[in-house]
Design a protein around this motif. Structure first.
Motif, mmCIF file in Angstrom:
data_model
loop_
_atom_site.group_PDB
_atom_site.id
_atom_site.type_symbol
_atom_site.label_atom_id
_atom_site.label_comp_id
_atom_site.label_asym_id
_atom_site.label_seq_id
_atom_site.Cartn_x
_atom_site.Cartn_y
_atom_site.Cartn_z
ATOM 1 N N LEU A 56 0.771 -1.224 0.034
ATOM 2 C CA LEU A 56 0.023 0.185 -0.070
ATOM 3 C C LEU A 56 0.922 1.349 -0.126
ATOM 4 O O LEU A 56 0.759 2.392 -0.552
ATOM 5 N N ASP A 57 1.950 1.256 0.832
ATOM 6 C CA ASP A 57 2.939 2.341 0.518
ATOM 7 C C ASP A 57 3.631 2.525 -0.759
ATOM 8 O O ASP A 57 3.595 3.723 -1.018
ATOM 9 N N ALA A 58 3.915 1.357 -1.460
ATOM 10 C CA ALA A 58 4.368 1.451 -2.735
ATOM 11 C C ALA A 58 3.322 2.225 -3.625
ATOM 12 O O ALA A 58 3.705 2.809 -4.771
ATOM 13 N N VAL A 59 2.111 1.664 -3.642
ATOM 14 C CA VAL A 59 0.946 2.423 -4.382
ATOM 15 C C VAL A 59 0.891 3.887 -3.949
ATOM 16 O O VAL A 59 0.823 4.792 -5.027
ATOM 17 N N GLU A 60 0.876 4.359 -2.622
ATOM 18 C CA GLU A 60 0.793 5.803 -2.659
ATOM 19 C C GLU A 60 1.968 6.288 -3.123
ATOM 20 O O GLU A 60 2.121 7.631 -3.563
ATOM 21 N N ARG A 61 3.372 5.976 -3.112
ATOM 22 C CA ARG A 61 4.452 6.724 -3.342
ATOM 23 C C ARG A 61 4.282 6.595 -5.022
ATOM 24 O O ARG A 61 5.102 7.261 -5.522
ATOM 25 N N SER A 62 3.347 5.591 -5.731
ATOM 26 C CA SER A 62 3.551 5.911 -7.314
ATOM 27 C C SER A 62 2.628 6.949 -7.560
ATOM 28 O O SER A 62 2.622 7.234 -8.749
ATOM 29 N N MET A 63 1.981 7.722 -6.682
ATOM 30 C CA MET A 63 1.170 8.875 -7.181
ATOM 31 C C MET A 63 1.735 10.008 -7.225
ATOM 32 O O MET A 63 2.597 10.157 -6.511
ATOM 33 N N PRO A 64 1.497 10.933 -8.244
ATOM 34 C CA PRO A 64 2.059 12.134 -8.384
ATOM 35 C C PRO A 64 1.796 13.085 -7.154
ATOM 36 O O PRO A 64 0.475 12.917 -6.662
ATOM 37 N N GLN A 65 2.725 13.759 -6.696
ATOM 38 C CA GLN A 65 2.481 14.984 -5.616
ATOM 39 C C GLN A 65 1.907 15.929 -6.287
ATOM 40 O O GLN A 65 2.148 16.511 -7.424
ATOM 41 N N PRO A 66 1.075 16.938 -5.280
ATOM 42 C CA PRO A 66 0.596 16.249 -3.982
ATOM 43 C C PRO A 66 -0.493 15.130 -3.977
ATOM 44 O O PRO A 66 -1.196 15.035 -4.678
ATOM 45 N N ALA A 67 -0.242 14.091 -3.031
ATOM 46 C CA ALA A 67 -1.139 13.013 -2.944
ATOM 47 C C ALA A 67 -1.661 12.719 -1.757
ATOM 48 O O ALA A 67 -0.743 12.982 -0.685
ATOM 49 N N VAL A 68 -2.874 12.187 -1.408
ATOM 50 C CA VAL A 68 -3.490 12.279 0.086
ATOM 51 C C VAL A 68 -4.018 10.685 0.011
ATOM 52 O O VAL A 68 -4.296 10.233 -1.269
ATOM 53 N N ARG A 69 -3.694 9.981 1.110
ATOM 54 C CA ARG A 69 -4.112 8.529 1.374
ATOM 55 C C ARG A 69 -5.107 8.675 2.730
ATOM 56 O O ARG A 69 -4.597 9.121 3.539
ATOM 57 N N ILE A 70 -6.163 8.084 2.433
ATOM 58 C CA ILE A 70 -7.291 7.960 3.530
ATOM 59 C C ILE A 70 -7.732 6.678 3.775
ATOM 60 O O ILE A 70 -7.599 5.919 2.672
ATOM 61 N N GLY A 71 -8.143 6.095 4.780
ATOM 62 C CA GLY A 71 -8.566 4.888 5.041
ATOM 63 C C GLY A 71 -9.984 4.822 5.526
ATOM 64 O O GLY A 71 -10.252 5.725 6.549
ATOM 65 N N VAL A 72 -11.042 4.084 5.143
ATOM 66 C CA VAL A 72 -12.345 4.108 5.711
ATOM 67 C C VAL A 72 -12.697 2.424 6.203
ATOM 68 O O VAL A 72 -12.287 1.625 5.360
ATOM 69 N N VAL A 73 -12.944 2.409 7.336
ATOM 70 C CA VAL A 73 -13.118 0.818 8.000
ATOM 71 C C VAL A 73 -14.400 0.630 8.379
ATOM 72 O O VAL A 73 -14.900 -0.287 8.874
ATOM 73 N N ARG A 74 -15.393 1.577 8.506
ATOM 74 C CA ARG A 74 -16.796 1.474 8.734
ATOM 75 C C ARG A 74 -17.525 2.274 8.004
ATOM 76 O O ARG A 74 -17.258 3.331 7.438
ATOM 77 N N SER A 75 -18.904 1.970 7.813
ATOM 78 C CA SER A 75 -19.810 2.842 6.962
ATOM 79 C C SER A 75 -20.065 4.067 7.695
ATOM 80 O O SER A 75 -20.008 4.282 9.302
ATOM 81 N N GLY A 76 -20.181 5.133 6.982
ATOM 82 C CA GLY A 76 -20.406 6.531 7.573
ATOM 83 C C GLY A 76 -18.924 7.405 7.403
ATOM 84 O O GLY A 76 -19.168 8.395 7.623
ATOM 85 N N GLN A 77 -18.059 6.570 7.035
ATOM 86 C CA GLN A 77 -16.905 7.411 6.885
ATOM 87 C C GLN A 77 -16.376 7.829 5.653
ATOM 88 O O GLN A 77 -15.410 8.664 5.390
ATOM 89 N N VAL A 78 -16.968 7.335 4.821
ATOM 90 C CA VAL A 78 -16.770 7.606 3.274
ATOM 91 C C VAL A 78 -16.837 9.160 3.069
ATOM 92 O O VAL A 78 -16.131 9.685 2.470
ATOM 93 N N THR A 79 -18.137 9.518 3.236
ATOM 94 C CA THR A 79 -18.317 10.993 2.893
ATOM 95 C C THR A 79 -17.571 12.087 3.641
ATOM 96 O O THR A 79 -16.826 12.852 3.044
#
Length: 459
Positions: A56-79
């Motif tokens: 997952l870190d490798a995928v994030e480093r593959s993104m052009p800057q600026p880039a942001v990574r977020i995580g959602v682990v339960r319903s209601g966190q997406v929005t």
């Protein structure tokens, strides 16, 4: 940054979060990225175990800057997660980045080599979410390679669907679809099978089907690819534009997690819970629409794929049955009547019923008794049957244990049988057609959870 491009990575057990994310991204009108290099915002659905942190870190480093990574682990966190992610992107875009001295660590946590070339810059930027967990060097030292047999998705006719060129494996210049359809870009070669020259992987030699000695490449695909079964990893042996062998792997499926999302109504009914036939019919329709949408997206018919996904979301959120049935009928009829779609899929991944039955395959893949196109038609047929029960309030019988992918009371989950036949279906196929064959089976890794496997014969 007003409409950031979102790359969604779903972990096993988080299908409901993926669906919630896709619906919210569509509501906002944000684009979904197909590769890390085209993404601004990386959204990880589900809680990643420690062993998944590296790729997952490798995928994030593959993104052009600026880039942001977020995580959602339960319903209601997406929005709120998407809102905060966009705000963070804007803040980073407006903040000047300090110069990084050679040999120091970047803000992504990767060390910049003293020659000044970052592993995430230019030729080292990966274009797909692939990884090989047997050798972490593939994340930082391997360049991006696109096989000469790749094929971009086919152009679309609004009336008849995608067009397939005369040569399935011929490349086409469709940059907005890079990483989708037949174009399976790859990186992260298996270093146990190949040597390195100047840090670059080299192919080994092997006999091909014409008894010639040609280069063999061992290439992993998944799990962070768009329109790819959640958590699945394929390791292909490629020789020219032909798949010579395939190994199936997958991310770990959490034990003690939720029931497999698509099979949930039948498993709940089998355990004595009250489940209506209507809710099971909606889940079956939605599951097949999800699978059909993935297959249509892979072949490049984005409009029809989007229609399937909107109908899928409506079914899962309780849209009225009468209006939904009419829309389902129009979509099923349009897809089923497409001659160019049939031309694109016919002959790919044939699985006769006797061979499927011998391998323990049940459900649509067994009933189809044919190729990728036959499997799509079987999904459409089951959608047509199930839509008549969308508002049925009668209880689902506890012994009704046929889920969207097959029988749930066998000695193993239906998706395990699909994964077992996959290597044989891929071997000998042209490289450009491998994703189509995979999408036409659409195995569900969530069905491989330890609790499901151990109790499959006793639910």
């Amino acid at each position: 940054m007003s409409r950031p491009s979102v790359l969604a990575v779903t972990l096993p057990g988080a299908t409901a979060l993926r669906l919630e994310l896709e619906a919210e991204v569509r509501r906002r009108g944000w684009p979904l990225a197909s590769v890390p290099a085209a993404a601004d915002l990386l959204v990880v659905c589900g809680f990643p175990p420690p062993q998944d942190a590296q790729w997952l870190d490798a995928v994030e480093r593959s993104m052009p800057q600026p880039a942001v990574r977020i995580g959602v682990v339960r319903s209601g966190q997406v929005t709120p997660g998407l809102t905060s992610g966009r705000e963070e992107l804007i803040a980073r875009a407006l903040t000047p980045r300090p110069a990084v001295a050679p040999g120091s660590r970047t803000d992504a946590g990767a060390e910049t080599p003293r020659n000044g070339h970052s592993p995430t810059a230019h030729h080292d930027t990966p274009t797909s979410g692939t990884f090989d967990d047997r050798d972490s060097r593939s994340h930082s030292h391997h360049g991006t390679h696109q096989h000469h047999g790749d094929q971009a998705p086919r152009p679309v006719d609004e009336d008849h669907g995608p067009h397939r060129p005369a040569d399935r494996a011929a490349p086409a210049d469709r940059p907005r679809h890079q990483g989708r359809g037949g174009a399976m870009e790859h990186r992260g070669h298996d270093m146990h099978a190949m040597a390195e020259v100047a840090g670059l992987p080299m192919a080994e030699r092997g006999d091909d089907r014409d008894e010639l000695r040609l280069d063999q490449l061992h290439v992993p695909f998944g799990p962070a690819l768009a329109d790819w079964p959640t958590g699945l990893v394929l390791r292909l042996t490629l020789q020219g534009d032909v798949v010579q062998g395939a190994e199936v792997d997958h991310l770990s499926v959490p034990s003690g997690g939720p029931m497999p999302f698509w099979a949930e109504p039948w498993l709940r009914a089998a355990r004595g819970e009250q489940v209506t036939r209507g809710s099971a019919a909606r889940r079956r329709c939605a599951a097949h629409l999800d699978s059909a949408g993935r297959l249509l997206a892979v072949v490049g018919w984005d409009d029809a794929a989007a229609r399937c996904r909107r109908l899928r979301d409506g079914l899962l959120t309780g849209a009225p049955g009468e209006a939904t049935r009419e829309a389902l009928h129009r979509t099923v009829r349009r897809v089923g009547r497409s001659r160019s779609l049939r031309w694109s899929l016919a002959g790919l991944g044939p699985l006769p019923s006797d061979r499927a039955q011998a391998a323990g395959v049940t459900g649509p893949a067994l009933a189809a008794d044919g190729d990728a196109y036959d499997r799509l038609l079987t999904w459409l047929t089951e959608i047509g049957r199930a839509q008549e029960e969308l508002d049925d309030t009668r209880p689902l019988a506890p012994d009704d244990l046929t889920g969207p992918r097959g029988r749930l009371d066998g000695s193993r989950p239906p998706s395990q049988a699909l994964l077992d036949v996959l290597p044989d279906l891929l071997t000998g196929a042209e490289f450009a057609c491998a994703r189509i064959i995979l999408a036409s089976l659409d195995p569900d890794v969530e069905e491989l959870s330890p609790a499901f496997v151990s109790g499959a014969a006793h639910v």
